[in-house]
Design a protein around this motif. Structure first.
Motif, PDB file in Angstrom:
ATOM      1  N   TRP A   1      -7.903 -78.162  62.567  1.00 16.63           N
ATOM      2  CA  TRP A   1      -8.849 -78.015  61.462  1.00 16.63           C
ATOM      3  C   TRP A   1      -8.325 -78.708  60.222  1.00 16.63           C
ATOM      4  CZ3 TRP A   1      -8.593 -71.963  61.562  1.00 16.63           C
ATOM      5  CH2 TRP A   1      -9.063 -71.488  62.790  1.00 16.63           C
ATOM      6  N   ARG A   2      -9.211 -79.408  59.535  1.00 18.96           N
ATOM      7  CA  ARG A   2      -8.933 -79.951  58.203  1.00 18.96           C
ATOM      8  C   ARG A   2      -9.529 -78.959  57.214  1.00 18.96           C
ATOM      9  NH1 ARG A   2      -5.780 -82.965  55.644  1.00 18.96           N
ATOM     10  NH2 ARG A   2      -5.831 -84.506  57.293  1.00 18.96           N
TER      11      ARG A   2
ATOM     12  N   LEU B   1      -3.961 -79.944  57.162  1.00 20.33           N
ATOM     13  CA  LEU B   1      -4.356 -80.070  58.557  1.00 20.33           C
ATOM     14  C   LEU B   1      -3.558 -79.020  59.319  1.00 20.33           C
ATOM     15  CD1 LEU B   1      -5.901 -81.634  60.791  1.00 20.33           C
ATOM     16  CD2 LEU B   1      -3.855 -83.077  61.005  1.00 20.33           C
ATOM     17  N   VAL B   2      -4.264 -78.183  60.091  1.00 22.10           N
ATOM     18  CA  VAL B   2      -3.601 -77.125  60.847  1.00 22.10           C
ATOM     19  C   VAL B   2      -4.012 -77.188  62.308  1.00 22.10           C
ATOM     20  CG1 VAL B   2      -3.375 -75.576  58.860  1.00 22.10           C
ATOM     21  CG2 VAL B   2      -5.414 -75.431  60.303  1.00 22.10           C
ATOM     22  N   GLU B   3      -3.182 -76.579  63.155  1.00 27.14           N
ATOM     23  CA  GLU B   3      -3.472 -76.509  64.582  1.00 27.14           C
ATOM     24  C   GLU B   3      -3.443 -75.058  65.034  1.00 27.14           C
ATOM     25  OE1 GLU B   3      -2.035 -79.435  67.714  1.00 27.14           O
ATOM     26  OE2 GLU B   3      -0.705 -77.712  68.047  1.00 27.14           O
ATOM     27  N   VAL B   4      -4.444 -74.653  65.808  1.00 28.79           N
ATOM     28  CA  VAL B   4      -4.492 -73.314  66.382  1.00 28.79           C
ATOM     29  C   VAL B   4      -3.404 -73.227  67.446  1.00 28.79           C
ATOM     30  CG1 VAL B   4      -5.897 -71.688  67.705  1.00 28.79           C
ATOM     31  CG2 VAL B   4      -6.965 -73.107  65.927  1.00 28.79           C
ATOM     32  N   ARG B   5      -2.470 -72.289  67.258  1.00 30.05           N
ATOM     33  CA  ARG B   5      -1.333 -72.188  68.175  1.00 30.05           C
ATOM     34  C   ARG B   5      -1.383 -70.968  69.075  1.00 30.05           C
ATOM     35  NH1 ARG B   5       1.403 -76.597  69.079  1.00 30.05           N
ATOM     36  NH2 ARG B   5       3.322 -75.451  69.317  1.00 30.05           N
TER      37      ARG B   5
ATOM     38  N   SER C   1      -2.759 -78.185  49.539  1.00 29.81           N
ATOM     39  CA  SER C   1      -3.149 -76.927  48.897  1.00 29.81           C
ATOM     40  C   SER C   1      -4.544 -76.545  49.361  1.00 29.81           C
ATOM     41  CB  SER C   1      -3.093 -77.053  47.374  1.00 29.81           C
ATOM     42  OG  SER C   1      -4.046 -77.987  46.920  1.00 29.81           O
ATOM     43  N   VAL C   2      -4.826 -75.244  49.265  1.00 30.25           N
ATOM     44  CA  VAL C   2      -6.127 -74.715  49.656  1.00 30.25           C
ATOM     45  C   VAL C   2      -6.612 -73.742  48.590  1.00 30.25           C
ATOM     46  CG1 VAL C   2      -5.780 -75.003  52.137  1.00 30.25           C
ATOM     47  CG2 VAL C   2      -5.073 -72.869  51.042  1.00 30.25           C
ATOM     48  N   ARG C   3      -7.923 -73.519  48.587  1.00 23.24           N
ATOM     49  CA  ARG C   3      -8.531 -72.556  47.664  1.00 23.24           C
ATOM     50  C   ARG C   3      -9.820 -72.047  48.288  1.00 23.24           C
ATOM     51  NH1 ARG C   3      -9.766 -73.957  42.340  1.00 23.24           N
ATOM     52  NH2 ARG C   3      -7.987 -75.323  42.216  1.00 23.24           N
ATOM     53  N   ALA C   4     -10.236 -70.870  47.829  1.00 23.04           N
ATOM     54  CA  ALA C   4     -11.519 -70.334  48.275  1.00 23.04           C
ATOM     55  C   ALA C   4     -12.597 -71.372  47.977  1.00 23.04           C
ATOM     56  CB  ALA C   4     -11.812 -69.022  47.555  1.00 23.04           C
ATOM     57  N   GLY C   5     -13.510 -71.531  48.912  1.00 24.44           N
ATOM     58  CA  GLY C   5     -14.583 -72.509  48.768  1.00 24.44           C
ATOM     59  C   GLY C   5     -14.324 -73.809  49.506  1.00 24.44           C
ATOM     60  N   ASN C   6     -13.053 -74.075  49.880  1.00 23.92           N
ATOM     61  CA  ASN C   6     -12.759 -75.298  50.623  1.00 23.92           C
ATOM     62  C   ASN C   6     -13.534 -75.348  51.939  1.00 23.92           C
ATOM     63  OD1 ASN C   6      -9.189 -75.649  49.866  1.00 23.92           O
ATOM     64  ND2 ASN C   6     -10.928 -76.646  48.923  1.00 23.92           N
ATOM     65  N   ARG C   7     -13.985 -76.539  52.257  1.00 21.95           N
ATOM     66  CA  ARG C   7     -14.667 -76.784  53.515  1.00 21.95           C
ATOM     67  C   ARG C   7     -13.637 -76.821  54.645  1.00 21.95           C
ATOM     68  NH1 ARG C   7     -17.629 -82.240  55.165  1.00 21.95           N
ATOM     69  NH2 ARG C   7     -18.774 -81.453  56.939  1.00 21.95           N
ATOM     70  N   ILE C   8     -14.036 -76.337  55.839  1.00 24.24           N
ATOM     71  CA  ILE C   8     -13.195 -76.397  57.036  1.00 24.24           C
ATOM     72  C   ILE C   8     -13.936 -77.235  58.070  1.00 24.24           C
ATOM     73  CG2 ILE C   8     -12.025 -75.098  58.865  1.00 24.24           C
ATOM     74  CD1 ILE C   8     -12.252 -72.614  56.998  1.00 24.24           C
ATOM     75  N   VAL C   9     -13.258 -78.249  58.585  1.00 23.74           N
ATOM     76  CA  VAL C   9     -13.856 -79.126  59.592  1.00 23.74           C
ATOM     77  C   VAL C   9     -12.958 -79.121  60.828  1.00 23.74           C
ATOM     78  CG1 VAL C   9     -14.567 -81.486  60.129  1.00 23.74           C
ATOM     79  CG2 VAL C   9     -14.865 -80.596  57.807  1.00 23.74           C
ATOM     80  N   VAL C  10     -13.566 -78.861  61.985  1.00 24.92           N
ATOM     81  CA  VAL C  10     -12.826 -78.979  63.243  1.00 24.92           C
ATOM     82  C   VAL C  10     -12.738 -80.469  63.544  1.00 24.92           C
ATOM     83  CG1 VAL C  10     -12.780 -78.433  65.702  1.00 24.92           C
ATOM     84  CG2 VAL C  10     -13.651 -76.741  64.057  1.00 24.92           C
ATOM     85  N   VAL C  11     -11.527 -81.029  63.486  1.00 17.76           N
ATOM     86  CA  VAL C  11     -11.353 -82.472  63.665  1.00 17.76           C
ATOM     87  C   VAL C  11     -10.899 -82.839  65.074  1.00 17.76           C
ATOM     88  CG1 VAL C  11     -10.944 -82.923  61.216  1.00 17.76           C
ATOM     89  CG2 VAL C  11      -8.997 -82.427  62.717  1.00 17.76           C
ATOM     90  N   TYR C  12     -10.462 -81.838  65.828  1.00 15.22           N
ATOM     91  CA  TYR C  12     -10.047 -82.096  67.207  1.00 15.22           C
ATOM     92  C   TYR C  12     -10.220 -80.817  68.006  1.00 15.22           C
ATOM     93  CZ  TYR C  12      -7.057 -82.754  71.271  1.00 15.22           C
ATOM     94  OH  TYR C  12      -6.587 -82.822  72.553  1.00 15.22           O
ATOM     95  N   ARG C  13     -10.797 -80.972  69.184  1.00 10.87           N
ATOM     96  CA  ARG C  13     -10.955 -79.837  70.099  1.00 10.87           C
ATOM     97  C   ARG C  13     -10.553 -80.330  71.480  1.00 10.87           C
ATOM     98  NH1 ARG C  13     -13.371 -74.717  70.176  1.00 10.87           N
ATOM     99  NH2 ARG C  13     -14.575 -74.285  72.049  1.00 10.87           N
TER     100      ARG C  13
END
Length: 181
Positions: free
Chosen positions: A102-103, A112-116, A155-167
């Motif tokens: 997810w971005r 950028l994070v990955e579900v582990r 950095s992140v904040r409330a309201g940021n969009r989350i996009v699944v960039v790889y599945r």
């Protein structure tokens, strides 16, 4: 509607759990929060045998699942109550695949994070909720949220969009992994 962050939560107070000191008391904070390889700046994990580290740097939980629990338990479930760092909206975390990426936020300042892995809840969650053996009930539903590895800091904040960039093609979902635990 696109997926977004509705809250970024850091430890409010270290509290005494059933067997040890715990940092499950997470609450929303205003503004941008820096995310490093091991999680949110200003957050803390007390028992790093089970929490934290590169593969469990962040814990994400869906508002939709919290709303489900709110109805199920007949009580409010505010952001951070389950100890999550990131409370999301519009993102089906229970159906997220291990390895999904997810971005969160913009391409230059976001992360950028990955579900582990799925969360494996323990008795500290039951203590937090004031419901004996709640952690077993929580796990059986598969609505446990996801631990995330930080692949790109920012950095992140409330309201940021989350996009699944790889599945990934195939694999296990958070819900499937949780229900088998």
């Amino acid at each position: 509607m696109s997926a977004r962050l509705i809250a970024v939560n850091v430890v409010h107070e270290i509290i005494r759990g059933p067997t040890r000191w715990i940092a499950i008391d997470k609450r929303p904070v205003p503004g941008a929060v820096v995310v490093e390889e091991l999680g949110l700046v200003g957050d803390k994990q007390c028992d790093t045998r089970y929490h934290g580290g590169p593969d469990k740097a962040l814990y994400a939980y869906a508002e939709e699942d919290a709303d489900w629990w709110s109805v199920e338990l007949g009580r409010e479930i505010p952001p951070g109550l389950f100890g999550e760092n990131l409370t999301t909206h519009g993102l089906d975390i229970t159906s997220a695949l291990i390895g999904e990426r997810w971005r969160i936020g913009g391409p230059t300042t976001g992360i950028l994070v990955e579900v582990r892995s799925a969360r494996t809840p323990c008795g500290n969650l039951s203590g937090r909720m004031g419901i004996p053996r709640f952690h077993h009930r929580f796990a059986r539903t598969g609505r446990v949220g996801a631990y995330l590895k930080v692949l790109s800091t920012g950095s992140v904040r409330a309201g940021n969009r989350i996009v699944v960039v790889y599945r990934p093609d195939g694999g296990k979902t958070i819900g499937e992994v949780s229900r088998r635990a």
